[in-house]
Motif scaffolding. Sequence first.
Motif, PDB file in Angstrom:
ATOM      1  N   UNK A   1       0.200  12.431 -14.272  1.00  0.00           N
ATOM      2  CA  UNK A   1      -0.448  12.827 -13.023  1.00  0.00           C
ATOM      3  C   UNK A   1      -1.904  12.388 -13.022  1.00  0.00           C
TER       4      UNK A   1
ATOM      5  N   UNK B   1       1.983  12.243  -7.539  1.00  0.00           N
ATOM      6  CA  UNK B   1       1.022  12.889  -8.435  1.00  0.00           C
ATOM      7  C   UNK B   1       0.469  14.159  -7.801  1.00  0.00           C
ATOM      8  N   UNK B   2       0.152  14.077  -6.494  1.00  0.00           N
ATOM      9  CA  UNK B   2      -0.383  15.245  -5.801  1.00  0.00           C
ATOM     10  C   UNK B   2       0.644  16.372  -5.795  1.00  0.00           C
TER      11      UNK B   2
ATOM     12  N   UNK C   1       0.062   3.250 -14.726  1.00  0.00           N
ATOM     13  CA  UNK C   1      -1.251   2.734 -14.318  1.00  0.00           C
ATOM     14  C   UNK C   1      -2.198   2.355 -15.446  1.00  0.00           C
TER      15      UNK C   1
ATOM     16  N   UNK D   1      -4.106   5.064  -8.603  1.00  0.00           N
ATOM     17  CA  UNK D   1      -3.709   4.724  -7.233  1.00  0.00           C
ATOM     18  C   UNK D   1      -4.844   4.090  -6.418  1.00  0.00           C
TER      19      UNK D   1
ATOM     20  N   UNK E   1      -5.109   0.577  -7.572  1.00  0.00           N
ATOM     21  CA  UNK E   1      -3.980  -0.220  -7.086  1.00  0.00           C
ATOM     22  C   UNK E   1      -4.248  -0.681  -5.654  1.00  0.00           C
ATOM     23  N   UNK E   2      -4.729   0.250  -4.834  1.00  0.00           N
ATOM     24  CA  UNK E   2      -4.964  -0.081  -3.432  1.00  0.00           C
ATOM     25  C   UNK E   2      -6.091  -1.098  -3.309  1.00  0.00           C
TER      26      UNK E   2
ATOM     27  N   UNK F   1      -4.516  -4.353  -4.110  1.00  0.00           N
ATOM     28  CA  UNK F   1      -3.594  -4.757  -3.049  1.00  0.00           C
ATOM     29  C   UNK F   1      -4.367  -5.271  -1.841  1.00  0.00           C
TER      30      UNK F   1
ATOM     31  N   UNK G   1       0.854  -1.189   0.000  1.00  0.00           N
ATOM     32  CA  UNK G   1       0.000   0.000   0.000  1.00  0.00           C
ATOM     33  C   UNK G   1       0.894   1.243   0.000  1.00  0.00           C
TER      34      UNK G   1
ATOM     35  N   UNK H   1       3.136   6.657  -5.126  1.00  0.00           N
ATOM     36  CA  UNK H   1       2.820   7.110  -6.482  1.00  0.00           C
ATOM     37  C   UNK H   1       1.765   8.212  -6.411  1.00  0.00           C
ATOM     38  N   UNK H   2       0.792   8.035  -5.502  1.00  0.00           N
ATOM     39  CA  UNK H   2      -0.245   9.040  -5.350  1.00  0.00           C
ATOM     40  C   UNK H   2       0.303  10.361  -4.847  1.00  0.00           C
TER      41      UNK H   2
ATOM     42  N   UNK I   1      -2.153   8.695 -12.756  1.00  0.00           N
ATOM     43  CA  UNK I   1      -1.758   8.338 -11.399  1.00  0.00           C
ATOM     44  C   UNK I   1      -2.914   8.515 -10.430  1.00  0.00           C
ATOM     45  N   UNK I   2      -3.607   9.646 -10.539  1.00  0.00           N
ATOM     46  CA  UNK I   2      -4.712   9.897  -9.619  1.00  0.00           C
ATOM     47  C   UNK I   2      -5.851   8.907  -9.840  1.00  0.00           C
TER      48      UNK I   2
ATOM     49  N   UNK J   1       3.759   1.584  -1.429  1.00  0.00           N
ATOM     50  CA  UNK J   1       4.225   1.801  -2.805  1.00  0.00           C
ATOM     51  C   UNK J   1       3.163   2.564  -3.604  1.00  0.00           C
ATOM     52  N   UNK J   2       1.904   2.099  -3.466  1.00  0.00           N
ATOM     53  CA  UNK J   2       0.833   2.754  -4.211  1.00  0.00           C
ATOM     54  C   UNK J   2       0.635   4.185  -3.790  1.00  0.00           C
ATOM     55  N   UNK J   3       0.610   4.410  -2.474  1.00  0.00           N
ATOM     56  CA  UNK J   3       0.352   5.761  -1.987  1.00  0.00           C
ATOM     57  C   UNK J   3       1.503   6.695  -2.351  1.00  0.00           C
TER      58      UNK J   3
END
Lengths: 344, 348
Positions: B316, A174-175, B264, B323, B326-327, B330, A164, A170-171, B319-320, A166-168
Amino acid sequence: MKPTVPFRSRHPFLSALEDRRVLILLVLLLVLMAALVLGACLGSTWESPFQVLLTMVGVQSDSAFVIGTLRLPRLVLALLAGAGLSLAGAVLQGLIRNPLASPDVLGMTGGASAAAVGFIALSGGALSIRWLPVAAMIGALLVSGLIYLLAWKNGVSPVRLVLIGVGISAGTSSVTMLLLAFSSITSAGKAYIWLTGSVYGASWEQVLTLLPWLLLFGTVAWANARKLNVHQLGDEAATGLGAAVQRQRLGLILVAVALAGSSVALVGAVGFIGLIGPHIARRLVGSSYGVLLPASALVGALLLLLADTAGRTLFQPLDIPAGVFTAAIGAPFFIALLVRHRRL
Amino acid sequence: MRPLLQHNASKLLGLAAALLLLAAACAASIALGTTSIRLTTTVEALVAYNPANTEHVIIVTTRVPRAVFALTVGSSLAMAGAMMQALTRNPLASPGLFGINSGAVLAVVLALLLLPLTSLSQLVWAAFVGAAGAALLVYGLASLGGGNLTPIRLVLAGSALSALFSALTQGVLVLDESGLQNVLFWLAGSVAGKELGTLYQVLPYMVIGGGAALLLGYPLTILSSGEEMAKGLGQRIGLVKAIAAAAVVMLAGSAVAAAGAIGFVGLVMPHFARYLAGTDYRWVIPYSAVLGAILLLGADIVARFPVQPGELPLGVVTGLIGVPFFIYIARSDFNRRRAQDETNRSVS
């Protein structure tokens, strides 16, 4: 890694062993000092170590400006931030009992850097840099809390936590880009400079911004070394030994957040120090936190100091961000941990 | 899980509907933007081009190339992801997460620095080398780790490699500051401001890779149900794997060379395709191709509006979107797979 006994050694000469660990700490401190002096010598012009020492004690000379105003603050800042990140990693590895736990993996670094970019880009310089660590800590706290919540499913499995994370990450990147895109050009420029590693223009003011936080929370962590020793035995054992497991864990995680957040606020998202530092320290002095914490701080400080000095001097006049070197060492290290530890 | 579409007829119908949606997305991509252009004008510009008309010029020189880039890159990435997920039987396998995109980016940046390369047709080979290198590294790690590197750990290893490649890319960019500004926007992923001519240089590889992917549908379906099963059915596993890997490298490498690393798409769209059409890769791959194109066209349209007069990097936006997805994976699918993996390991 060979199993180590956290409390006492079976070694008959307990005191001798402790002497040896203290000796290792002293040697680390000496190496760090030597690296600091050498780092101050190196650069576009070579300054003699003697000159550096003279400047350190406050003697004025021709090279005092180069050494005292340009080189030393940067070196000291790298040293402090490395210590902070590595301390945070050591605390987290004890709490989560996972060799992969580190401020980057748990989203603290990413959260802190997104918050710092937001702070710089949106405030547009209206607020003093002294508040930057606070913003970064809040970001680190929010993101690591989010990761912990998302990884929760009948408890938190370490691998899911990392995944998780790793995923966050990436988030959060992006932010960060989004925040940059939405802010005005001048403040975006400042934020961008910060992102690429703000050790470049380090000043004593930045050192003084970071120092109090590190001293405060480093001391808190060290004062809780016994609790960390108990925690790394596992929840049941810790409860059996009378620890208020949940409350202490929350408190200690906050300490790690503060250490990582304030360090990232000043030097940017330098990866992997919080992972490697504590592992090397554990190899050197074992896993009793009374010695492990200072050793982690020293190793982390040394690593970031060396990485930054390498980046500054290897490709002169170009300045390679320290994060490039820490990733070059850290990523293979991380993969080796993945391959070797069957149970995480 | 039962797919949404059960019969071949409904799957075909679904694919046709997706193609219609794709056409609509293309039209929207051409019509929408800082200057909105009426659909009739758009058609007119394509049928009877009039260089004196500014709207026609905008459509032909900027909007159409942009839509074509988004379409080809999106479907290439999604097909690469679908094949990787079939090959590794890992729901998180994708060019982005396994470090293949960032490996290709690093190789391109290095090539720009070290070799006197200028044209995309040369850079695309650098991208192939980088993508292949990263794929080999991940694959090598998987075999090196043996049973110890479960699919979930392989993803973590891939993410560490990705971090390494991006850090090195950052370092190389500092070495070559002159080209920095252009490269930065390209790295974040973008289909804006490209000329169709550059696409033609990578299009052949995309077509070859995509064609191979479509042809491999049946063998991949068998392979995705387990290597023993595939061997038992007389499949030449090595050959299938080698061709599929080469196709993945071609698709991902040329996508990166054309538009930079866009994350993604390759992860999300194959899942959506399987949700619609089941686990038969003869359907999953064409579905992924169409859906990937729709996603990237949509993301590119979204990227135009929030920040005026500029726009957001495409990476970006994806990605938004990606994500949360992805979660979701996971948290759900993975643990079952991992448990399965562990039982398999203890049995064998």
